[in-house]
Design a protein around this motif. Structure first.
Motif, PDB file in Angstrom:
ATOM      1  N   GLU A  62       0.822  -1.218   0.000  1.00 35.36           N
ATOM      2  CA  GLU A  62       0.000   0.000   0.000  1.00 35.36           C
ATOM      3  C   GLU A  62       0.855   1.266   0.000  1.00 35.36           C
ATOM      4  N   ASN A  63       2.113   1.140   0.418  1.00 30.95           N
ATOM      5  CA  ASN A  63       3.034   2.274   0.510  1.00 30.95           C
ATOM      6  C   ASN A  63       4.305   1.995  -0.294  1.00 30.95           C
ATOM      7  N   PRO A  99       0.551  19.523   7.012  1.00 34.89           N
ATOM      8  CA  PRO A  99      -0.496  20.546   6.867  1.00 34.89           C
ATOM      9  C   PRO A  99      -1.463  20.205   5.728  1.00 34.89           C
ATOM     10  N   GLY A 100      -2.748  20.216   6.017  1.00 34.81           N
ATOM     11  CA  GLY A 100      -3.752  19.989   4.990  1.00 34.81           C
ATOM     12  C   GLY A 100      -3.922  18.551   4.573  1.00 34.81           C
ATOM     13  N   ALA A 101      -3.123  17.638   5.127  1.00 38.48           N
ATOM     14  CA  ALA A 101      -3.193  16.236   4.710  1.00 38.48           C
ATOM     15  C   ALA A 101      -4.328  15.505   5.418  1.00 38.48           C
ATOM     16  N   LYS A 102      -4.893  14.511   4.736  1.00 40.60           N
ATOM     17  CA  LYS A 102      -5.875  13.616   5.322  1.00 40.60           C
ATOM     18  C   LYS A 102      -5.283  12.213   5.401  1.00 40.60           C
ATOM     19  N   HIS A 103      -6.027  11.323   6.028  1.00 39.18           N
ATOM     20  CA  HIS A 103      -5.498   9.991   6.352  1.00 39.18           C
ATOM     21  C   HIS A 103      -4.954   9.276   5.114  1.00 39.18           C
ATOM     22  N   LEU A 104      -5.711   9.273   4.024  1.00 39.10           N
ATOM     23  CA  LEU A 104      -5.293   8.526   2.831  1.00 39.10           C
ATOM     24  C   LEU A 104      -4.134   9.180   2.088  1.00 39.10           C
ATOM     25  N   ASP A 105      -3.764  10.385   2.485  1.00 36.34           N
ATOM     26  CA  ASP A 105      -2.590  11.004   1.862  1.00 36.34           C
ATOM     27  C   ASP A 105      -1.310  10.275   2.229  1.00 36.34           C
ATOM     28  N   PHE A 106      -1.353   9.420   3.259  1.00 34.34           N
ATOM     29  CA  PHE A 106      -0.168   8.667   3.664  1.00 34.34           C
ATOM     30  C   PHE A 106      -0.124   7.294   3.007  1.00 34.34           C
ATOM     31  N   HIS A 107      -0.948   7.089   2.007  1.00 29.12           N
ATOM     32  CA  HIS A 107      -1.072   5.841   1.244  1.00 29.12           C
ATOM     33  C   HIS A 107      -0.701   6.158  -0.207  1.00 29.12           C
ATOM     34  N   ALA A 124      -2.404   5.845  -2.568  1.00 18.43           N
ATOM     35  CA  ALA A 124      -3.604   6.382  -3.223  1.00 18.43           C
ATOM     36  C   ALA A 124      -3.487   7.876  -3.484  1.00 18.43           C
ATOM     37  N   THR A 125      -2.705   8.592  -2.681  1.00 15.26           N
ATOM     38  CA  THR A 125      -2.589  10.029  -2.882  1.00 15.26           C
ATOM     39  C   THR A 125      -1.983  10.374  -4.240  1.00 15.26           C
ATOM     40  N   VAL A 126      -1.173   9.461  -4.795  1.00 16.86           N
ATOM     41  CA  VAL A 126      -0.561   9.657  -6.112  1.00 16.86           C
ATOM     42  C   VAL A 126      -1.352   8.932  -7.195  1.00 16.86           C
ATOM     43  N   VAL A 127      -1.866   7.757  -6.874  1.00 12.64           N
ATOM     44  CA  VAL A 127      -2.472   6.877  -7.872  1.00 12.64           C
ATOM     45  C   VAL A 127      -3.953   7.177  -8.112  1.00 12.64           C
ATOM     46  N   LEU A 128      -4.641   7.637  -7.078  1.00 12.87           N
ATOM     47  CA  LEU A 128      -6.096   7.839  -7.175  1.00 12.87           C
ATOM     48  C   LEU A 128      -6.476   9.268  -6.813  1.00 12.87           C
ATOM     49  N   PRO A 129      -6.036  10.254  -7.596  1.00 13.10           N
ATOM     50  CA  PRO A 129      -6.373  11.646  -7.259  1.00 13.10           C
ATOM     51  C   PRO A 129      -7.870  11.929  -7.298  1.00 13.10           C
ATOM     52  N   ILE A 130      -8.656  11.031  -7.889  1.00 19.42           N
ATOM     53  CA  ILE A 130     -10.111  11.221  -7.903  1.00 19.42           C
ATOM     54  C   ILE A 130     -10.659  11.292  -6.479  1.00 19.42           C
ATOM     55  N   LEU A 131      -9.941  10.689  -5.520  1.00 16.23           N
ATOM     56  CA  LEU A 131     -10.383  10.722  -4.128  1.00 16.23           C
ATOM     57  C   LEU A 131     -10.349  12.135  -3.556  1.00 16.23           C
ATOM     58  N   GLY A 152      -6.287  15.401   1.008  1.00 14.70           N
ATOM     59  CA  GLY A 152      -6.121  16.796   1.370  1.00 14.70           C
ATOM     60  C   GLY A 152      -5.740  17.668   0.194  1.00 14.70           C
ATOM     61  N   ASN A 153      -5.311  18.895   0.507  1.00  8.70           N
ATOM     62  CA  ASN A 153      -5.017  19.889  -0.526  1.00  8.70           C
ATOM     63  C   ASN A 153      -3.621  19.749  -1.116  1.00  8.70           C
ATOM     64  N   MET A 154      -2.705  19.134  -0.378  1.00  6.37           N
ATOM     65  CA  MET A 154      -1.340  19.003  -0.860  1.00  6.37           C
ATOM     66  C   MET A 154      -1.276  18.012  -2.018  1.00  6.37           C
ATOM     67  N   SER A 155      -0.423  18.261  -3.003  1.00  7.05           N
ATOM     68  CA  SER A 155      -0.293  17.336  -4.120  1.00  7.05           C
ATOM     69  C   SER A 155       0.218  15.986  -3.635  1.00  7.05           C
ATOM     70  N   GLY A 156      -0.199  14.913  -4.321  1.00 11.48           N
ATOM     71  CA  GLY A 156       0.174  13.572  -3.905  1.00 11.48           C
ATOM     72  C   GLY A 156       1.676  13.366  -3.850  1.00 11.48           C
ATOM     73  N   ILE A 157       2.379  13.785  -4.878  1.00  9.21           N
ATOM     74  CA  ILE A 157       3.835  13.615  -4.909  1.00  9.21           C
ATOM     75  C   ILE A 157       4.487  14.384  -3.776  1.00  9.21           C
ATOM     76  N   ARG A 158       3.990  15.571  -3.513  1.00 14.65           N
ATOM     77  CA  ARG A 158       4.592  16.399  -2.468  1.00 14.65           C
ATOM     78  C   ARG A 158       4.421  15.778  -1.092  1.00 14.65           C
TER      79      ARG A 158
END
Length: 453
Positions: free
Chosen positions: A211-212, A396-404, A406-413, A420-426
């Motif tokens: 997952e990570n 800052p601005g991150a949500k739980h799934l941003d640590f998965h 999914a933050t890069v692979v599933l931006p539809i979420l 959250g508001n931060m870009s997945g890669i960032r």
């Protein structure tokens, strides 16, 4: 390449649809629809699993009919509007569910990967049964020219291959076969892998070891061996845990979770979270079993690591510094492990709670708590009683799934508020950097030569 082709299909088809709204087919629309059709065929042949493009293929099919025949003006206009709507839908799906190019690991080593399985029989009266474990190991690998040619594995291939995955879900994620990781299966280990520190990783409640992947590859490229553990029968385990909760406790737990989703002071969030941890005895039982799974893997670590190509056999893993790390419920497992096993020399909890049977036992090893913005302060009970360094950071601005991943692979979420508001890669780079710096400072006893072997 394929992203460029998809954009070309959407662009040429949209141009054709727009022109059909203005006038009857002309010499201008014919080349555009021919181009859109040819590109659609190429894309469909090379990846039929890319279901996100189906609305675009339907639009192109209709436009072919509209261009090839003489239609009444009203039908032509209606068809053009429908085609534009289908193309808009396809564009949204392509953007929200992309085929991303994953960032290269930022360390000097290549990344190798192996998988294996383990079983153990639990004899404790309250936890009897067979535990089937799926193990994934990422490790520092050689980076000679021969190793650079093989293509990395498809992202989350473990998910699509795992038993019990509904066929529909397996089909919907089939397009991810084109997302390649940078880990090479059975790559020859770097000479530094034999003494590299070990990070034992526990995923979330119902998840996969990969997952990570971006985090695992980053750590391996910097000279760590990461061992991920998944309980194969995790869905049945969850159902069993849910069935064990009485109605009164379930109702109060739901109330607490609703409160925690609101805006609370840090003190109140910590107090309510502590109540939730005390009530969650069934979740604590899951954590206890998975903690014992982790101990089993630690006991078997020399045998597991001996599978790595180029890794010398013998008593491997003995005496290595070992960190426990986990995401979500896995963070609770990592925390519990550090309380019962002296081999664990540090803990990394990625936005997880303190579910466990030793809630009030203090931590005696360095602890890194990574919070999403909403959860900051949930584990102040541990911070206030820690007997060793307790370091916490909040994205800052991150949500739980941003640590998965999914933050890069599933931006539809992000559109549904799950990210959250931060870009997945960032956010991935921020998280990976925080973890690596903590490990370098607390776990790595001696920094190896950083020249890749």
């Amino acid at each position: 390449m394929w992203t460029t082709i998809e954009r070309a299909i959407l662009t040429t088809a949209s141009l054709t649809a727009a022109m059909t709204l203005i006038a009857a087919p002309t010499s201008v629309t014919v080349p555009t629809i021919v181009a859109a059709t040819a590109l659609s065929i190429v894309r469909l042949v090379n990846n039929s699993a890319r279901w996100q493009m189906v609305p675009a293929y339907l639009a192109v099919t209709w436009l072919c009919v509209a261009v090839a025949t003489t239609l009444p003006a009203g039908m032509r206009i209606i068809g053009g509007v429908v085609a534009l709507l289908l193309l808009t839908m396809a564009a949204a799906l392509v953007i929200g569910l992309p085929i991303p190019n994953l960032p290269q690991p930022d360390g000097p080593f290549g990344v190798g990967k192996i998988t294996t399985t383990e079983e153990r029989d639990v004899t404790t009266a309250s936890r009897m049964g067979r535990r089937r474990l799926f193990i994934t190991v990422w490790y520092p690998a050689e980076t000679n020219p021969v190793q650079r040619h093989p293509e990395g594995e498809a992202l989350w291939s473990e998910f699509r291959e795992a038993p019990g995955i509904p066929p529909v879900l397996r089909r919907l994620t089939g397009y991810l076969k084109q997302v390649r990781t940078h880990a090479i299966r059975d790559a020859h280990a770097s000479q530094y892998a034999t003494t590299a520190p070990v990070v034992l990783y526990q995923p979330g409640l119902v998840s996969i070891t990969a997952e990570n992947s971006l985090l695992m590859e980053s750590l391996a490229s910097h000279g760590y061996v990461v061992v991920g553990i998944r309980h194969i029968d995790q869905r049945a385990e969850l159902d069993e845990a849910d069935a064990a909760v009485d109605s009164g406790t379930a109702k109060r737990t739901q109330e607490i979770n609703r409160e925690l989703r609101g805006q609370l002071t840090r003190h109140k969030r910590a107090r309510i979270s502590a109540e939730l941890y005390r009530l969650s005895t069934s979740t604590a039982a899951v954590v206890a079993r998975r903690t014992e799974d982790s101990q089993h893997v630690l006991n078997r670590l020399p045998t597991i690591l001996a599978i790595i190509p180029g890794h010398p056999t013998g008593e491997l893993g003995s005496g290595r510094p070992i960190a426990a790390m986990g995401l979500s419920l896995g963070g609770a497992v990592a925390s519990e492990l550090s309380k019962i096993d002296d081999r664990c020399t540090a803990v990394i909890n990625i936005d997880g709670g303190l579910y466990g049977e030793r809630l009030h036992d203090s931590f005696n090893v360095p602890y890194l708590m990574i919070y999403s913005e909403l959860n900051a302060g949930s584990n102040d009970l541990a911070r206030d009683t820690a007997q060793a360094e307790f370091h916490e950071v909040t994205a800052p601005g991150a949500k739980h799934l941003d640590f998965h991943d999914a933050t890069v692979v599933l931006p539809i979420l992000k559109w549904s508020g799950q990210l959250g508001n931060m870009s997945g890669i960032r956010v991935a780079r921020w998280k990976n950097g925080q973890i690596r710096h903590f490990l370098d400072r607390t776990v790595r006893c001696a920094t190896p030569d950083t020249t890749a072997g």
